[in-house]
Design an enzyme around this catalytic site. Structure first.
Site, PDB file in Angstrom:
ATOM      1  N   GLU A   1      -4.066  -8.918  -0.524  1.00 44.27           N
ATOM      2  CA  GLU A   1      -4.585  -8.776   0.845  1.00 44.27           C
ATOM      3  C   GLU A   1      -6.102  -8.736   0.748  1.00 44.27           C
ATOM      4  O   GLU A   1      -6.655  -7.894   0.043  1.00 44.27           O
ATOM      5  CB  GLU A   1      -4.026  -7.512   1.492  1.00 44.27           C
ATOM      6  CG  GLU A   1      -4.306  -7.398   2.978  1.00 44.27           C
ATOM      7  CD  GLU A   1      -3.529  -6.228   3.610  1.00 44.27           C
ATOM      8  OE1 GLU A   1      -2.308  -6.112   3.317  1.00 44.27           O
ATOM      9  OE2 GLU A   1      -4.118  -5.438   4.343  1.00 44.27           O
ATOM     10  N   GLU A  59       0.832  -1.210   0.000  1.00 41.09           N
ATOM     11  CA  GLU A  59       0.000   0.000   0.000  1.00 41.09           C
ATOM     12  C   GLU A  59       0.869   1.263   0.000  1.00 41.09           C
ATOM     13  O   GLU A  59       0.697   2.175   0.806  1.00 41.09           O
ATOM     14  CB  GLU A  59      -0.969  -0.023   1.178  1.00 41.09           C
ATOM     15  CG  GLU A  59      -1.916  -1.208   1.115  1.00 41.09           C
ATOM     16  CD  GLU A  59      -2.922  -1.264   2.258  1.00 41.09           C
ATOM     17  OE1 GLU A  59      -2.853  -0.400   3.152  1.00 41.09           O
ATOM     18  OE2 GLU A  59      -3.770  -2.167   2.248  1.00 41.09           O
TER      19      GLU A  59
END
Length: 782
Positions: free
Chosen positions: A465, A389
């Site tokens: 994820e 991220e």
């Protein structure tokens, strides 16, 4: 005196003052800063620490010998001193201690201490410094991973320059390439050769090579293995690579390690392929802490985690969001668990004030190099991850960094693909950030997959994820609703598995994507276990100090969700799991929904022998819960309108022909009567480090779990062992892990018992003072 690996903060006390942060967590979509009291675990990891030891050498041991200290990780910013002199890491310029020996607390590094050693006693000092707001979760503190001394000849095998990999597997033959580098010394460089052997598990040499080497050079050789045994999660076959450095027919250095024969490929046509066979990754993300043990690594605890995940049906882990420990990867090799080895949680743009962004420009290439060199001989690692991220994913700068880090991985290891987890799909696709990756990895927002795949020339994507469903083991909230907003005064989440976060989803959405979308190559669920810190959705609630995301709780006890994943991932065994528990004194006559997690397609429910009707899995049928969530009925069996009556709850499942195939019963418990003790292992190594994890359960006189018991429990250990830790899995508990007492949570807790270095018997005594109940368990040490 402490024993390394060691985490100086895990004994606590828990206190909101430790790393109290006033921040907006942008990854959670927050725009306004608020108080985050448990974000990094509420334990005293901040500050400076110092470890000292001494090493004694004779003149003979020093003369003509090389001595290297190998650190598998040190939290954080370690500075190493030998006899008062600062020691640089191998491969780095000499800077003095104005910079750390190594900056990143999660990475391995080496220090050549030979030039600073003297005959007699030598003092080794490691100084560490942990800054506030340097982590988004609990990082631990200290020498939390092993430190080893490697001694050899002056010219020696450079273990981090050895690379054994499978070039190809054709018919009944594998082609193996071997590279070997050396640490050279001018006093020992003539008449050198290298002998390489590959040895099977019976001790037979299956391939061998001998090569003369020129001073200052490396070695490459190619070997052929007939009828190889291939490594996979189902058959984790390991060979031993035996490398000998010879001088005039005399061995002067010797390096032996486990490796495996296997290939990895990812393509639009074949998806993810291991040994040429297409499979979808059934993975979980794991943080590095081990619950009540903190960050200090322990082989038995790591093996327990992998064993629990394999029993659930997982075949892969992601080391989120940092470099793994060597012990963890060695266990994955031997037990058969594929690994995505991750590196960074941030690059140049900081997610927290004092995070890795401070070091990225100077250290990131070094960190990637160490990650790959240290781990590339492990067959379990199937891909590298260069980030999680990353805020730069929207930019041209970020795209260029991605290309650079990925190419660095390729230079060091041409056999594995590279990925990273992207949480802003539209931004990453617009900037080209996603398209440059070998494996485009997307975090959450599964509903964007169909839109994203059209912009990915590679033709596949990975759920790097997924889910982020939150739950507390044994806690059930009424009424049962599907929600991403519910907060409760007790700081707990429902174990009906209907609660998720604003950016995430329930497991069924990911199941459907894996089942329906051919271009998906697998998923990594957030997370396999609860971890210290990041107590979403209770980031602003004290005393929450650990996560709710885990499929297992912080103690390693499976939550209900464990069996939902098992029902989808285990194909070799059936799953029948019934929830909730059936002890509700205040709910008589009230609606108490019942669910069954099973691989069977239908079942009939009975309350006290009376049928409550059949439930069927349906892909297109109406939702049984509100708000509507049709995928729930596709993967769960739900009876939404059951009215609670004490007694027996029973489910009978049916096979495809409609015939009864199994059943599961849950009973209302009576008064607490006994303490049940169940050890994961009843025989330990007498090495001073082996652990047994003992589940303590309060039961009634018929053996039923007293699921609402929160009694105080006391623990003592006698004989050839010691008490290590205790944990009940309650994210709001402030009881210390390292004191031998704790309340039950959901009627259970787990005690970790450590072996001594003497063979004999450990006696674990557990008692409940209030109810005058006691039980003793014996564990042998050998």
């Amino acid at each position: 005196m402490v024993r390394v690996p060691h985490d100086w903060a895990i004994s606590g006390p828990f206190d909101k003052k430790w790393d109290l942060q006033q921040v907006a967590i942008k990854e959670n979509g927050e725009t306004k800063a608020t108080e985050k009291s448990g974000r990094s675990g509420a334990l005293p990891w901040i500050g400076d620490g110092e470890y000292k030891t001494s090493l004694t050498f004779t003149e003979e041991q020093l003369k003509g010998r090389s001595h290297i200290l190998v650190f598998d990780g040190a939290m954080a910013e370690p500075r190493v001193y030998v006899n008062g002199k600062f020691a640089n890491a191998i491969g780095l310029p000499k800077t003095g201690d104005s910079s750390p020996t190594w900056a990143y607390g999660y990475n391995a590094f080496r220090v050549d201490i030979a030039p600073m050693l003297t005959v007699g006693s030598n003092e080794i000092v490691v100084k560490l410094s942990n800054k506030e707001e340097s982590s988004r979760w609990y990082p631990g503190a200290g020498l939390y991973r092993p430190v080893t001394l490697s001694s050899a000849s002056l010219t020696r095998i450079d273990e981090w320059s050895v690379f054994v990999r499978t070039f190809s597997i054709e018919r009944d033959e594998a082609v193996i390439d071997v590279d070997c580098g050396f640490l050279w010394n001018e006093l020992q460089k003539e008449n050198l050769s290298v002998e390489v052997s590959l040895i099977n598990d019976k001790g037979y040499i299956v391939a061998a090579s001998r090569n003369d080497i020129e001073p200052g050079s490396g070695m490459h050789t190619r070997m052929h293995v007939s009828k190889p045994n291939l490594w996979s999660p189902e058959t984790p076959y390991l060979y031993k690579a035996d490398i000998r450095l010879m001088q005039a027919n005399r061995m002067i250095d010797h390096y032996v390690f486990n490796t495996g024969i296997r290939t990895v490929k990812v393509s639009k046509e074949g998806g993810f392929q291991l040994n040429g066979v297409t499979r979808k990754l059934k993975g979980v993300c794991l943080h590095h802490d081990l619950g009540p043990l903190g960050a200090a690594v322990n082989k038995a605890a790591l093996a327990r985690q992998i064993r629990l995940m394999k029993e659930m049906g997982a075949d892969a882990i992601r080391t989120a969001h940092n470099m793994p420990s060597q012990w963890q990867i060695e266990i994955c090799d031997s037990m058969g668990m594929m690994v995505m080895a991750e590196s960074f949680d941030m690059w140049r743009y900081p997610k927290c004030k004092n995070g890795y962004a401070r070091f990225f420009d100077e250290w990131s290439d070094r960190d990637i190099e160490n990650l790959v060199r240290v781990n590339r001989n492990h067959p379990s690692i199937v891909m590298w991850s260069i980030g999680n991220e990353i805020p730069e994913q929207w930019s041209e700068e970020g795209r260029k960094i991605s290309e650079h880090l990925q190419e660095l991985c390729h230079q060091l290891d041409e056999t594995r693909p590279v990925t990273q987890g992207m949480d802003k799909a539209e931004n990453a696709l617009k900037s080209g950030f996603a398209q440059v990756m070998d494996v485009p990895g997307f975090n959450y927002r599964v509903f964007n997959y169909p839109k994203s795949i059209g912009q990915l020339p590679k033709g596949f994507l990975l759920g790097s994820e997924t889910a982020s469903t939150v739950s507390s083991r044994g806690v059930y909230k009424f009424p049962v609703v599907v929600t991403d907003k519910e907060l409760s005064p007790d700081g707990q989440c429902t174990s009906y598995d209907t609660q998720y976060c604003s950016w995430s989803n329930l497991p069924e959405s990911d199941f459907a994507a894996m089942d329906d979308l051919d271009y998906t190559i697998g998923q990594f669920v957030w997370t396999g276990f609860d971890y210290l810190g990041e107590p979403t959705p209770y980031d602003e609630y004290w005393p929450s100090r650990s996560s709710y995301f885990g499929i297992c709780d912080l103690a390693g006890l499976p939550k209900d969700r464990y069996y939902l994943y098992r029902s989808q991932w285990r194909k070799d065994e059936h799953t029948i799991h019934l929830l909730p528990h059936w002890t509700w004194p205040s709910r008589k006559g009230k609606v108490t929904p019942v669910m069954c997690y099973t691989d069977y397609g239908s079942a009939e429910l009975f309350v006290n022998g009376v049928s409550q009707g059949k439930a069927f899995k349906s892909k297109d049928g109406p939702s049984s819960l509100e708000p509507a969530s049709p995928d729930l009925n596709r993967y769960r069996l739900i009876w939404p309108d059951i009215k609670y009556q004490p007694g027996e709850l029973k489910v009978v499942v049916f096979d495809k022909d409609g015939k009864p195939a199994g059943e599961k019963t849950v009973n209302t418990s009576g008064k607490p009567f006994a303490l049940k003790l169940e050890a994961d292992r009843t025989s330990l190594k007498a090495d001073g480090d082996d652990l047994a994890f003992v589940i303590v359960s309060m039961t009634d006189d018929k053996g039923n779990l007293c699921a609402t018991s929160d009694d105080d429990i006391e623990v003592s250990v006698e004989g050839e062992g010691s008490f290590m830790a205790v944990c009940n899995g309650d994210a709001t508990s402030l009881e210390p892990f390292t004191q031998p007492k704790m309340k039950l949570f959901g009627g259970q807790l787990v005690v970790a018992v450590r072996s001594s270095e003497t063979a004999g018997t450990i006696f674990l005594r557990v008692n409940c003072p209030k109810r005058k109940i006691e039980n003793v368990l014996q564990i042998s040490t050998r």
